[in-house]
Design an enzyme around this catalytic site. Structure first.
Site, PDB file in Angstrom:
ATOM      1  N   HIS A 120       0.444  -1.547  -0.288  1.00 24.88           N
ATOM      2  CA  HIS A 120       0.085   0.028  -0.333  1.00 24.88           C
ATOM      3  C   HIS A 120       1.013   1.265  -0.089  1.00 24.88           C
ATOM      4  CE1 HIS A 120      -3.540   2.467   0.928  1.00 24.88           C
ATOM      5  NE2 HIS A 120      -2.876   3.222   1.920  1.00 24.88           N
ATOM      6  N   GLU A 121       2.436   1.091   1.125  1.00 25.78           N
ATOM      7  CA  GLU A 121       2.726   2.006   1.309  1.00 25.78           C
ATOM      8  C   GLU A 121       3.519   2.665  -0.331  1.00 25.78           C
ATOM      9  OE1 GLU A 121       2.537   4.838   3.266  1.00 25.78           O
ATOM     10  OE2 GLU A 121       0.884   4.510   3.543  1.00 25.78           O
ATOM     11  N   HIS A 124       1.076   4.083  -3.076  1.00 32.20           N
ATOM     12  CA  HIS A 124       0.952   5.696  -2.621  1.00 32.20           C
ATOM     13  C   HIS A 124       2.980   6.338  -3.559  1.00 32.20           C
ATOM     14  CE1 HIS A 124      -2.067   6.484  -0.039  1.00 32.20           C
ATOM     15  NE2 HIS A 124      -1.700   5.805   0.454  1.00 32.20           N
ATOM     16  N   GLU A 182      -6.201   7.500  -1.313  1.00 28.24           N
ATOM     17  CA  GLU A 182      -5.547   5.867  -0.723  1.00 28.24           C
ATOM     18  C   GLU A 182      -6.162   5.010  -1.555  1.00 28.24           C
ATOM     19  OE1 GLU A 182      -5.246   4.768   3.098  1.00 28.24           O
ATOM     20  OE2 GLU A 182      -4.119   6.540   2.139  1.00 28.24           O
TER      21      GLU A 182
END
Length: 261
Positions: A120-121, A124, A182
């Site tokens: 997920h990070e 980004h 997100e």
């Protein structure tokens, strides 16, 4: 006449700043990537100098193993640091830097759940969300002074710049990613962990554990800087079949991560 020239220049700037995210979303990217990467490097160095780094060999090996599996799918050299911190947090910064808090390692049950957070990070970073936020801010109000501000984290401008990079909570400033960011990071992260051979279904269990921990009063820095929306699990489930297909392809190709907590 001057107004016409201004509008022409503004239009040209806007058009030159148009970009497309990995999911096909239109973005306004104004800042040079090398400058944003440099800001990420400076922020990470500052964090390493001011926050205790874990010496737990087992934690470090576990985090390195999981992160390596995912970063192999995106390329480049990534630095991974485990910080001695009980809060449930992890982050990735422009410039290929990954930080994992020891509290998060304590929380997860297995490699797949940690992969969900790290994926997920990294999502980004791949989507250039930090650049997008910085670009919007510089275009609207502060100009290129934001670039220099990160070198002075004690100032209000410096704190704002660091917050936009995604590490604002470290400096008392929380600037959450938007709902769009997100959702995008969730989707990209799910695919990344699956391509590396991790079980994407564990992403659901991870978010359920985070939600449960927050109700128990544990400090969830990750969820304070990355707001949990009610639609998060629904979004992951919508993409799960595709992710499972990617995982099956990875397993067939011999990608079988074996990271022991």
């Amino acid at each position: 006449m001057l107004k016409k020239i201004f509008l022409t220049v503004s239009a040209s700037l806007f058009l030159s700043a148009c970009a497309t995210s990995p999911t096909g979303r239109s973005q306004f990217i104004y800042m040079p990537d090398n400058q944003v990467n440099q800001m990420g490097l400076q922020a990470f160095d500052s964090m390493k100098s001011k926050n205790p780094i874990s010496t737990n060999a087992r934690y470090n090996q576990f985090a390195q193993c999981v992160a390596y599996g995912i970063t192999q799918e995106v390329g480049g050299q990534w630095e991974v640091v485990v910080f001695e911190d009980d809060t449930l947090n992890a982050f990735a910064l422009p410039g290929n830097k990954i930080g994992v808090h020891s509290g998060l390692i304590d929380l997860v049950d297995n490699q797949d759940q940690l992969a969900a957070v790290i994926g997920h990070e990294i999502g980004h970073v791949l989507s250039r969300h930090s650049n997008e936020r910085l670009s919007q801010e510089t275009a609207v109000s502060t100009g290129l002074s934001m670039v220099q501000a990160v070198t002075q984290p004690q100032t209000a401008m410096g704190q704002t710049a660091l917050g936009m990079l995604g590490v604002g909570a470290q400096y008392g400033v929380i600037l959450p990613y938007s709902r769009i960011h997100e959702t995008e990071a969730d989707t990209i992260g799910l695919d990344l962990m699956a391509k590396a051979g991790f079980d994407p279904r564990q992403s659901i269990n991870l978010w359920l554990k985070m939600d449960q921990a927050s109700k128990g009063g544990q400090p969830i820095e990750f969820m304070s800087t990355h707001p949990a929306h009610a639609s998060r699990i629904d979004n992951l489930n919508q993409h799960m079949n595709q992710a499972l297909q990617l995982q099956q392809q990875a397993l067939s190709a011999g990608k079988r991560p074996n990271c022991v907590k």
